[in-house]
Every structure is written in structure tokens, then in C-alpha cells.
Design a protein around this motif. Structure first.
Motif, PDB file in Angstrom:
ATOM      1  N   SER A 194       0.839  -1.203   0.000  1.00 23.39           N
ATOM      2  CA  SER A 194       0.000   0.000   0.000  1.00 23.39           C
ATOM      3  C   SER A 194       0.870   1.248   0.000  1.00 23.39           C
ATOM      4  O   SER A 194       1.780   1.386   0.825  1.00 23.39           O
ATOM      5  N   THR A 195       0.584   2.154  -0.948  1.00 24.00           N
ATOM      6  CA  THR A 195       1.317   3.408  -1.045  1.00 24.00           C
ATOM      7  C   THR A 195       0.546   4.378  -1.931  1.00 24.00           C
ATOM      8  O   THR A 195      -0.131   3.952  -2.876  1.00 24.00           O
ATOM      9  N   GLY A 196       0.668   5.631  -1.640  1.00 24.98           N
ATOM     10  CA  GLY A 196       0.070   6.661  -2.473  1.00 24.98           C
ATOM     11  C   GLY A 196       0.918   7.005  -3.685  1.00 24.98           C
ATOM     12  O   GLY A 196       0.501   7.788  -4.533  1.00 24.98           O
ATOM     13  N   ARG A 197       2.126   6.426  -3.758  1.00 23.72           N
ATOM     14  CA  ARG A 197       3.055   6.739  -4.854  1.00 23.72           C
ATOM     15  C   ARG A 197       3.628   5.477  -5.508  1.00 23.72           C
ATOM     16  O   ARG A 197       4.842   5.303  -5.592  1.00 23.72           O
ATOM     17  N   PRO A 198       2.773   4.610  -6.009  1.00 27.30           N
ATOM     18  CA  PRO A 198       3.292   3.349  -6.570  1.00 27.30           C
ATOM     19  C   PRO A 198       4.164   3.554  -7.804  1.00 27.30           C
ATOM     20  O   PRO A 198       5.160   2.846  -7.971  1.00 27.30           O
ATOM     21  N   GLU A 199       3.826   4.525  -8.673  1.00 32.06           N
ATOM     22  CA  GLU A 199       4.627   4.753  -9.878  1.00 32.06           C
ATOM     23  C   GLU A 199       6.035   5.217  -9.523  1.00 32.06           C
ATOM     24  O   GLU A 199       7.005   4.839 -10.169  1.00 32.06           O
ATOM     25  N   ARG A 200       6.136   6.038  -8.494  1.00 25.46           N
ATOM     26  CA  ARG A 200       7.442   6.543  -8.056  1.00 25.46           C
ATOM     27  C   ARG A 200       8.343   5.380  -7.632  1.00 25.46           C
ATOM     28  O   ARG A 200       9.512   5.307  -8.025  1.00 25.46           O
ATOM     29  N   TYR A 201       7.815   4.462  -6.825  1.00 24.51           N
ATOM     30  CA  TYR A 201       8.625   3.348  -6.345  1.00 24.51           C
ATOM     31  C   TYR A 201       8.943   2.362  -7.468  1.00 24.51           C
ATOM     32  O   TYR A 201      10.030   1.786  -7.479  1.00 24.51           O
ATOM     33  N   LEU A 202       8.038   2.187  -8.407  1.00 27.36           N
ATOM     34  CA  LEU A 202       8.311   1.345  -9.565  1.00 27.36           C
ATOM     35  C   LEU A 202       9.477   1.924 -10.360  1.00 27.36           C
ATOM     36  O   LEU A 202      10.423   1.205 -10.698  1.00 27.36           O
ATOM     37  N   ARG A 203       9.423   3.231 -10.649  1.00 24.92           N
ATOM     38  CA  ARG A 203      10.513   3.875 -11.402  1.00 24.92           C
ATOM     39  C   ARG A 203      11.831   3.798 -10.636  1.00 24.92           C
ATOM     40  O   ARG A 203      12.882   3.533 -11.218  1.00 24.92           O
TER      41      ARG A 203
END
Length: 121
Positions: A9-18
Motif C-alpha cells: 500500500s502506497t500513495g506513490r506506486p509509480e514513483r517506487y516502480l521507477r
């Protein structure tokens, strides 16, 4: 093929993927090269080759011959799956990926793996 999955769970999944993909690319010294051990210029003793395939919301990080990690950013969560060649490789991938994601999250990310008994499900 042993498999693990987690939903973080995170509000910034794209950031962590990148960030994960960028880190994997750097560890592989630019796409398809031997993985470097954290903090050193030495190649990992298992001669793991790293290759990253990514789009804006999905990625596959190949860590050959260990296996691969698939990531997908969804609203409110980062989904991560590890498919490994064998149990020892699964443990190595799990430990490395967990350590990296939790470090990137600086206390925001909690990684809890679930074993997948039927990888085709």
C-alpha cells in the motif's frame, strides 16, 4: 518454479516502480550486464545478469539465472511478484527486493510476501 507476491500500500506506486527499475538498471551497469554488489564495483559472485523492461505502470526485471521480478503500479498499491528458478534463488531475490523497496520507502513501505502455490492462477 517458486513464486512470491506482495501488495504494498502506497500513495506513490509509480514513483517506487521507477526508482526500483532505475536502481536495478544501475546495479546491472546499464541494462544487460553483470549485477554489482551494493556499494562496491565487484560483480556478484553468482554472475547475475540484469535486464529491465518497463513502461509507465509496469516492469519486469530479469535477474538471470535467478529468475525475474514483475512490478505493477495500481491506484494505492505497488504489486510485486517474484518467479524464481529454485528456492535458494527465491530467497536471494526476496531478501534483495525487500531490502531495496523498504529502503526506498523510508518507513512508508511494508513488504509482506505471500507464497503462490499455483503460479498460473
Amino acid at each position: 518454479m517458486p513464486t512470491l507476491e506482495t501488495r504494498i500500500s502506497t500513495g506513490r506506486p509509480e514513483r517506487y516502480l521507477r526508482q526500483f527499475c532505475s536502481h536495478a538498471t544501475a546495479m546491472g551497469s546499464g541494462g544487460s550486464a553483470r549485477m554489482r554488489m551494493h556499494g562496491t564495483g565487484q560483480a556478484a559472485h553468482d554472475e547475475v545478469r540484469v535486464r529491465v523492461e518497463a513502461t509507465g505502470t509496469a516492469a519486469t526485471v530479469h535477474l538471470e539465472p535467478w529468475g525475474h521480478c514483475t512490478l505493477r503500479a495500481e491506484t494505492g498499491a505497488l504489486l510485486v511478484r517474484i518467479d524464481a528458478a529454485e528456492t535458494t534463488a527465491l530467497q536471494r531475490l526476496r531478501d534483495t527486493i525487500t531490502r531495496d523497496l523498504e529502503r526506498f520507502g523510508r518507513g512508508e513501505l511494508t513488504v509482506r510476501w505471500l507464497s503462490v502455490t499455483d503460479p498460473d492462477a
